[in-house]
Design an enzyme around this catalytic site. Structure first.
Site, mmCIF file in Angstrom:
data_model
loop_
_atom_site.group_PDB
_atom_site.id
_atom_site.type_symbol
_atom_site.label_atom_id
_atom_site.label_comp_id
_atom_site.label_asym_id
_atom_site.label_seq_id
_atom_site.Cartn_x
_atom_site.Cartn_y
_atom_site.Cartn_z
ATOM 1 C CD GLU A 215 -2.709 -1.020 2.575
ATOM 2 O OE1 GLU A 215 -3.798 -0.465 2.465
ATOM 3 O OE2 GLU A 215 -2.269 -1.467 3.653
ATOM 4 C CG HIS A 239 -6.660 -8.897 4.493
ATOM 5 N ND1 HIS A 239 -7.974 -9.174 4.776
ATOM 6 C CD2 HIS A 239 -6.482 -7.598 4.844
ATOM 7 C CE1 HIS A 239 -8.554 -8.084 5.275
ATOM 8 N NE2 HIS A 239 -7.672 -7.115 5.334
HETATM 9 C C1 BG6 Z 1 -7.800 -3.560 6.072
HETATM 10 C C2 BG6 Z 1 -6.675 -3.080 6.946
HETATM 11 O O1 BG6 Z 1 -8.298 -4.790 6.546
HETATM 12 O O2 BG6 Z 1 -7.336 -3.738 4.746
HETATM 13 C C3 BG6 Z 1 -6.079 -1.778 6.403
HETATM 14 O O3 BG6 Z 1 -7.141 -2.854 8.265
HETATM 15 C C4 BG6 Z 1 -5.703 -1.952 4.958
HETATM 16 O O4 BG6 Z 1 -4.945 -1.380 7.161
HETATM 17 C C5 BG6 Z 1 -6.857 -2.538 4.150
HETATM 18 O O5 BG6 Z 1 -5.352 -0.669 4.451
HETATM 19 C C6 BG6 Z 1 -6.397 -2.880 2.742
HETATM 20 O O6 BG6 Z 1 -7.515 -3.255 1.974
HETATM 21 P P1 BG6 Z 1 -7.488 -3.132 0.397
HETATM 22 O O7 BG6 Z 1 -8.761 -3.744 -0.050
HETATM 23 O O8 BG6 Z 1 -7.351 -1.677 0.087
HETATM 24 O O9 BG6 Z 1 -6.268 -3.904 -0.040
#
Ligand code: BG6
Length: 486
Positions: A215, A239
């Site tokens: 990210e 995740h």
């Molecule tokens: C969330 C986390 O579960 O997922 C965040 O708490 C993170 O910190 C986010 O930024 C990322 O999700 P995505 O869908 O943008 O990859």
């Protein structure tokens, strides 16, 4: 193709005026409404401590959500009409809010009832007890639990016990929004609806697997949460391990709620524990420092002061995992996630082994890349001959499937798919109790070793691909992270 309209439901969102609700849940519900998947009488009741009236809440949603969804004045007015707000003092003395909810839901016991807990995990147990004491739990009720589910195995078990006293496991939907992403579901289709991959999906053909969730964002305004979470709890426990299970699982007998989850849990149980001194060898943790106009983690704007926990928390982690079973023995699964990296990209890379005997100079092994974001797609990198009359020159070229270009249908947001499944009562894409606990069982020793270590996370400048240790983790076996030119 849109799914059929769900049953009439009362969807009660605790934390209903919070960030998740405004940014994800309400836009997802609007899309469902727009595409005809919400029954006409379905209501959305936001609960918070906020003291808002229905009109205040509708005004807030109008101001904060409307610009983020398709412009359709008629659908929008219909959607606003579904919204209600109740102020509730959860765990407090004042029960008047609960009486309002009871009155609102009374007489609708035949509807599906969904209680969505978009609140910190320690509120899950007390909230479920309050629901029960208020007589709101019906046989048609479900409860949705947002991650993180606890902060270690013991706290996760306690929450599961508390919620389990009120709801049956079949009524509990533990959400991991990565499972709602299109490419993630496509991974199952790719593996189990095509014949050619399965024979080579094993340690004979695959050298290693990389799972990255990078990210660009930092953690502004999130210190209160993040200091006590860190990348391991925030991203890996849920995740990234979920993605790992889908890559590594055995073909399930059926595409149903238990068969897939049974296979996933077996993968989690087969993860080789990383304990004691191995933690230093197989894991890396980093924290971003300031660079250019990007502040360091410690200097991010926050409503809570910097503490020892802030200095110790990891905003980046990389781990070398192994699945100890017949299919995967000896194949490293490298997991990596970080804030303030140079790009936003989530992907799974399956790196195949080299050809057994090469007759051409300059070949590189095949690689399959499943991209979850930013652009969802699948690429198979194969070797091709560069056109030319001279000596045969090899070049890796991608056979590429871009979902955006191949399919005309809109790619729904992960929460849209998952909310549709909750309303339909389908838990396949939700985590079962044993899955969550197996994941914590593997994470716990890593957390324990990090917590008892005198060392701080390795610094990495904001906007870079993580600390040096992350590159060494692969480099020492002659491997490298899959990076692409910007
Ligand atoms: C969330 C986390 O579960 O997922 C965040 O708490 C993170 O910190 C986010 O930024 C990322 O999700 P995505 O869908 O943008 O990859």
């Amino acid at each position: 193709m849109s799914s059929p309209t769900s049953h009439t439901a009362d969807l009660v969102v605790f934390g209903g005026t919070g960030d998740l609700s405004m940014r994800k849940l309400l836009p997802a519900l609007f899309h469902s409404d727009l595409e005809g998947r919400l029954a006409p009488e379905t209501r959305i009741v936001a609960m918070s401590r906020g003291g808002l009236t229905d009109a205040d809440f509708r005004g807030k949603v109008d101001a904060e959500v409307r610009a983020a969804v398709p412009d359709d004045a008629v659908a929008w007015q219909r959607f606003l009409g579904r919204l209600h707000h109740v102020s509730v003092d959860v765990g407090g003395e004042d029960k008047s809010g609960w009486s309002t909810v009871v009155r609102m839901l009374a007489g609708h016991e035949d509807r599906d009832r969904v209680f969505y807990l978009a609140s910190p995990p320690m509120t899950f147990g007390p909230f479920c007890r309050e629901l029960q004491e208020a007589g709101l739990v019906t046989p048609r009720s479900r409860v949705v639990l947002e991650k993180p589910l606890g902060r270690d195995l013991v706290s996760a078990q306690r929450i599961n016990d508390e919620v389990g006293e009120i709801f049956d496991e079949r009524q509990i939907f533990r959400i991991d929004h990565y499972l709602g992403k299109e490419t993630v579901q496509n991974l199952l289709v790719l593996r189990f609806a095509n014949a050619f991959l399965e024979p080579i999906w094993n340690s004979l053909w695959i050298d290693h697997v990389q799972i990255t969730a990078a990210e660009t964002v930092g953690t502004p305004g999130r210190r209160g949460y993040y200091d006590h979470a860190g990348a391991l709890r925030d991203m890996v426990q849920n995740h990234l391990l979920q993605l790992l299970t889908l890559v590594a699982m055995e073909p399930p007998a059926r595409n149903d709620r238990e068969s897939i989850r049974d296979e996933k849990v077996k993968v989690l149980q087969s993860l080789r524990p990383i304990v004691g001194g191995e933690v230093d060898r197989f894991t890396v943790r980093g924290q971003y420092t300031g660079q250019g106009d990007m502040p360091s983690y410690l200097d991010e704007p926050a409503s809570t002061p910097t503490t020892e926990a802030s200095r110790r928390v990891e905003t980046f982690t990389a781990i070398r995992a192994e699945v100890k079973n017949w299919r995967w023995a000896g194949v490293p699964f490298y997991l990596r996630t970080g804030k303030r990296m140079p790009y936003r990209r989530s992907e799974i890379v399956i790196q195949f082994k080299d050809v057994p005997h090469s007759i051409f100079p300059g070949g590189t092994p095949n690689r399959l890349v499943l991209r979850l974001q930013p652009e969802e797609g699948i690429e198979l990198h194969i070797m091709a001959k560069e056109p030319g009359a001279g000596e045969t020159m090899l070049k890796p070229v991608p056979l590429s499937l871009s979902f955006g270009k191949t399919f005309t249908a809109r790619v729904p947001e992960a929460y849209e798919r998952l909310l549709t499944d909750v309303l339909a009562g389908n838990p396949t894409l939700f985590m079962r109790r044993d899955e969550v606990e197996a994941a914590w069982r593997w994470i716990d020793p890593i957390l324990a070793a990090w917590e008892s270590s005198a060392e701080l996370p390795e610094p990495y400048p904001a906007g870079t691909t993580g600390p040096a240790g992350a590159h060494e983790l692969l480099g020492r076996s002659g491997r490298a992270w899959h990076e692409e030119e910007a």
